[in-house]
Motif scaffolding. Sequence first.
Motif, short mmCIF file in Angstrom:
data_model
loop_
_atom_site.label_atom_id
_atom_site.label_comp_id
_atom_site.label_asym_id
_atom_site.label_seq_id
_atom_site.Cartn_x
_atom_site.Cartn_y
_atom_site.Cartn_z
N ALA A 171 36.66 50.17 41.83
CA ALA A 171 36.45 49.11 40.84
C ALA A 171 36.51 49.69 39.43
O ALA A 171 37.06 49.08 38.51
CB ALA A 171 35.12 48.42 41.08
N ALA A 172 35.96 50.89 39.25
CA ALA A 172 35.98 51.52 37.94
C ALA A 172 37.41 51.77 37.49
O ALA A 172 37.75 51.65 36.31
CB ALA A 172 35.18 52.82 37.98
N GLY A 173 38.29 52.09 38.46
CA GLY A 173 39.70 52.32 38.15
C GLY A 173 40.41 51.03 37.78
O GLY A 173 41.25 51.01 36.88
N PHE A 174 40.09 49.96 38.45
CA PHE A 174 40.75 48.67 38.22
C PHE A 174 40.19 47.95 36.99
O PHE A 174 40.90 47.21 36.32
CB PHE A 174 40.58 47.80 39.49
CG PHE A 174 41.23 46.44 39.42
CD1 PHE A 174 42.56 46.30 39.08
CD2 PHE A 174 40.49 45.30 39.69
CE1 PHE A 174 43.16 45.03 39.03
CE2 PHE A 174 41.07 44.03 39.64
CZ PHE A 174 42.42 43.91 39.31
N GLU A 175 38.91 48.20 36.69
CA GLU A 175 38.21 47.57 35.56
C GLU A 175 38.33 46.05 35.58
O GLU A 175 38.90 45.44 34.65
CB GLU A 175 38.72 48.12 34.23
CG GLU A 175 38.42 49.60 34.07
CD GLU A 175 38.56 50.06 32.63
OE1 GLU A 175 39.06 49.28 31.79
OE2 GLU A 175 38.15 51.18 32.33
N PRO A 176 37.79 45.40 36.61
CA PRO A 176 37.89 43.93 36.66
C PRO A 176 37.01 43.28 35.60
O PRO A 176 35.96 43.80 35.25
CB PRO A 176 37.38 43.59 38.06
CG PRO A 176 36.47 44.72 38.43
CD PRO A 176 37.01 45.94 37.74
N ASP A 177 37.48 42.13 35.09
CA ASP A 177 36.66 41.33 34.18
C ASP A 177 35.77 40.38 34.97
O ASP A 177 34.72 39.97 34.52
CB ASP A 177 37.55 40.51 33.24
CG ASP A 177 38.46 41.41 32.43
OD1 ASP A 177 37.93 42.12 31.56
OD2 ASP A 177 39.68 41.42 32.68
N VAL A 178 36.29 40.02 36.14
CA VAL A 178 35.55 39.11 37.02
C VAL A 178 35.59 39.66 38.44
O VAL A 178 36.64 40.10 38.89
CB VAL A 178 36.17 37.68 37.02
CG1 VAL A 178 35.36 36.76 37.94
CG2 VAL A 178 36.24 37.11 35.62
N VAL A 179 34.45 39.63 39.11
CA VAL A 179 34.42 39.98 40.53
C VAL A 179 33.97 38.73 41.27
O VAL A 179 32.90 38.20 41.02
CB VAL A 179 33.44 41.14 40.82
CG1 VAL A 179 33.47 41.49 42.31
CG2 VAL A 179 33.77 42.36 39.98
N VAL A 180 34.83 38.23 42.14
CA VAL A 180 34.47 37.10 43.00
C VAL A 180 34.08 37.70 44.34
O VAL A 180 34.86 38.44 44.94
CB VAL A 180 35.64 36.11 43.17
CG1 VAL A 180 35.30 35.05 44.20
CG2 VAL A 180 35.97 35.46 41.84
#
Lengths: 192, 369
Positions: free
Chosen positions: A39-48
Amino acid sequence: MRVLVVDPDPARAALVVEGLSGVHPLEVRQAAVFDEQEAAGFEPDVVVVAADSPDRDTLESLQDASVSNPRPVVMFVDRSEPGLAEAAVRAGVAAYIVDGLAPGRVRAILEVAMSRFHLMHQLRQDLEKAKADLASRKTVERAKALLMKERGLEEEQAYKLLRKLSMDTGRPLGAVAADLLAFAGVLKGDQA
Amino acid sequence: MSGAGEFKLGFVPLNDAAPLIVAKERGFFAAEGLDVQLSREVSWATVRDKVAAGALDGAHMLAPITLAATLGAGGEAQPMIAPMALNRSGAAFTLSRRLTAAMEPGESRQAGLARLIAARRAQGEPPLGFAVVFTYSMHNYLLRYWLAQAGIDPDRDVRITVVPPSRVAGKLAAGELDGFCAGEPWNAVAEDEGLGEVAFRAFDIWRDGPEKVFGVTAEWAQRHPQALQSLLRALLKAGAWADDAENRTQLAQLLARPEYVDASPASIARSLSTTTFHRGEANAPLPVQAGWLLSQMMRWGQAPREIDVAAVAAQVYRLDLYNQAAADLGWPSASAPDAADGFADGRAFRLDAAQAYAASFALGRLAHA
């Protein structure tokens, strides 16, 4: 905007991803398990995240771990929209956002996820019902064959007898047929 | 929910969900005219949200969740109450075999861990990683208390993460975790699989310390006063049944079923002995226990230090509702002490001095403020 969909059910997650790609020009990724490194690599703004994913507690803890986690997430609750949080809970969806993101943009994503969760639930229910119907039809066929063999009835007569049993007892045809087969098994000594 | 007398209660697969499972399976709910459906949940956040949104009527809950939800810590504020406690003790901290093997014979686990952490730091190695099951949990406060007692700062010297109980054993085996603090049977399962060793149990820190509660929203309790009393009576009787030594084998087999805890009956049976479901007024929600939990939330920066601890404790821990149910069963009523002892460090906690207590620890976020 980057959206990460965490769902232990890959088919449902795929459905959500597909729904989102149609609504927004977003970068969407799906994962069965939440992985902090990934997740740190992808850096999502939203996690569903699906409510039936055990990862919710891990995600929730990240908002406190501000020292080790530079991108804190907060549970999305739009205070201006009463009932939205309840609807999401009942649909089995939770959303976490990077603090400061505009709520309006998250709402659209949450709604897609909720509708897709409902759709998947409906599809599965329909499938279960189709399976049950098929099983019931097969049971009726077997009960009919049994009556034809044991009582020397014609197919039409055997069916009428079953239907009469069903109407007399007020129970579905499939249930009456299943009982008949079970009793026949006991009488033949199939079961103790 | 759907009809009068029909309720849906949530639980997380752990030994201490026993009162709910026993009340359902042994007919204690039915005897009260209740038709209860149990819903197995995989995360505490989902339990909290479902209860808050009314998708569940009530649930087996980590005691601090009722306090955090009431204060709005970690989410939207939703006043909750704990009208009864489900059990005392039952949590433990398991260290990986790799760590215990590196400790000297005769060295205490606390001293050994402090020494190993210092050695790792000197060699520039990453900090050890320990898991708790939820941010607002007795497990988190117990682990932090024990680490701090050894001079280990839980926020700086180690890394504490949240991992669901079902995954801790796997992560311990894979070397992704060096230890975890969780409810039983998961410590027993890790020990039985040869992955780790229990370093301390909840009662080593606080002899009669609280564990899970039965939680509902304050609003639900207000709308269903009679149903709540029926539920409490059934759960209290179920707790007494679960505590009876003669029923423990049967209880272990019941809990082990796939729809409940879904773990080995042997591990469950072995670990049940560390949990109290009834004896010694284990079900009385004592406000002083809530006060201690609030003091630890303040100590670690999870709750503002200016809250009125005694008032919040009394608002959430509804001893009056417990006493009402106990009286209906002919059980003695419990009184509310304003102080608690039985702590490993020999200190006493006073409800009217919670702030001072929270700030008095050498390690904590208040001491550095």
